[in-house]
Design a protein around this motif. Structure first.
Motif, PDB file in Angstrom:
ATOM      1  N   TRP A 177      -3.660   1.528   9.588  1.00  0.00           N
ATOM      2  CA  TRP A 177      -3.691   0.129   9.170  1.00  0.00           C
ATOM      3  C   TRP A 177      -4.219  -0.677  10.357  1.00  0.00           C
ATOM      4  CZ3 TRP A 177      -2.940  -1.972   4.468  1.00  0.00           C
ATOM      5  CH2 TRP A 177      -2.813  -3.370   4.386  1.00  0.00           C
ATOM      6  N   THR A 209       0.839  -1.192   0.000  1.00  0.00           N
ATOM      7  CA  THR A 209       0.000   0.000   0.000  1.00  0.00           C
ATOM      8  C   THR A 209       0.873   1.241   0.000  1.00  0.00           C
ATOM      9  OG1 THR A 209      -1.767  -1.119   1.213  1.00  0.00           O
ATOM     10  CG2 THR A 209      -1.761   1.281   1.278  1.00  0.00           C
ATOM     11  N   LEU A 212       4.073  -1.020   3.567  1.00  0.00           N
ATOM     12  CA  LEU A 212       3.327   0.232   3.596  1.00  0.00           C
ATOM     13  C   LEU A 212       4.279   1.390   3.367  1.00  0.00           C
ATOM     14  CD1 LEU A 212       1.258  -0.545   6.840  1.00  0.00           C
ATOM     15  CD2 LEU A 212       0.677  -1.125   4.465  1.00  0.00           C
TER      16      LEU A 212
END
Length: 294
Positions: free
Chosen positions: A125, A83, A115
């Motif tokens: 998250w 992400t 991330l």
């Protein structure tokens, strides 16, 4: 790919059904578009998906729900979620329910979470709990990279065995590593390994006989000492046990922990810690997502 036996799919008189280990990847990308955070990338391979972007709070915060359609992970499966949040964007990522890691069947399951949070971006998250079935063998890796003035709140709830069904984590092994960097500089690193039935399940340096552990890690600006004390006081008031919880701040990193025997209490504790930290760190009220109550 490895061939494994799924213990939850029986083939009757013909014997168990043989299935291939699952490889799944999901890549998410969030950007700021004139004050609205948009999900501009959601590519996937295998059984990992994300539902449509949601805006229950404001256009500036994009909520995404990551779904794993099989409903559980068997030995040998590999999941990779990456992400990225571009400068100025704010993303909130969660899951619709508990993640289940089944019996290993001689193979190690692996999950890698990467991330990347750009300068002045924010990412929350916050998946729901993770349940390790007895004899699961799982390797978890979390890598978080932050840009200048980026903020991050991450959490997990780990349940060792299905205690509600009378099942303990007698065999198997869980390893976890987490690292957080800002502009390449290491801010936080931890690693742990728990073998089912081992002394670490009962050691005061590990689970101390507990079956549920939970963590919340927040990175951004340094928060007032009064807020850290409030986190401690409310955690003790909620759980009723000062030995079950702890909160520490190390410069710009806040780490809160819970250990006990109740996943429901862990959820309540985590929600309360998040509700206190979020307004101070991100300037947003901690409104509980509807998916957490379903």
């Amino acid at each position: 790919m490895n061939q494994i036996v799924d213990p939850f799919i029986l083939g009757g008189s013909a014997g168990p059904v043989i299935k291939a280990a699952c490889q799944a990847r999901l890549t998410l990308g969030f950007v700021d578009d004139a004050g609205t955070t948009r999900l501009v990338e959601r590519s996937h391979f295998g059984p990992l998906r994300v539902q449509k972007p949601l805006y229950p709070e404001a256009p500036s915060i994009c909520h995404a729900i990551v779904v794993h359609p099989p409903g559980g992970v068997v030995g040998g499966d590999e999941l990779h979620i990456k992400t990225s949040v571009a400068s100025g964007a704010h993303a909130f990522v969660t899951t619709p329910g508990a993640a289940k890691w089944y019996k290993a069947n001689g193979h190690v399951s692996h999950q890698l979470i990467e991330l990347d949070i750009a300068a002045q971006a924010s990412l929350e998250w916050l998946p729901q709990e993770t349940i390790f079935f007895d004899a699961a063998h799982v390797r978890l890796q979390n890598r978080i990279n932050l840009g200048k003035d980026a903020s991050y709140i991450g959490a997990d709830i780990l349940c060792f065995g299905r205690t509600a069904s009378g099942e303990s984590f007698h065999t198997g092994k869980i390893t976890q590593t987490s690292e957080i960097r800002r502009e390449g500089k290491l801010l936080w690193f931890e690693q742990g390994s728990i073998a089912g039935g081992s002394s670490s399940m009962h050691s005061p340096l590990a689970l101390a006989g507990n079956t549920v552990s939970a963590s919340l890690i927040a990175v951004g600006k340094q928060l007032p000492a009064s807020l850290i004390q409030r986190l401690r006081e409310e955690a003790i008031a909620l759980t009723g046990d000062p030995h079950a919880v702890g909160v520490t701040q190390m410069k710009t990193v806040i780490v809160a922990r819970y250990m006990g025997h109740s996943s429901e209490m862990a959820r309540q504790w985590l929600t309360r810690m998040w509700q206190i930290v979020r307004p101070e760190l991100l300037g947003r009220e901690g409104v509980v997502p509807r998916i957490w109550n379903t």
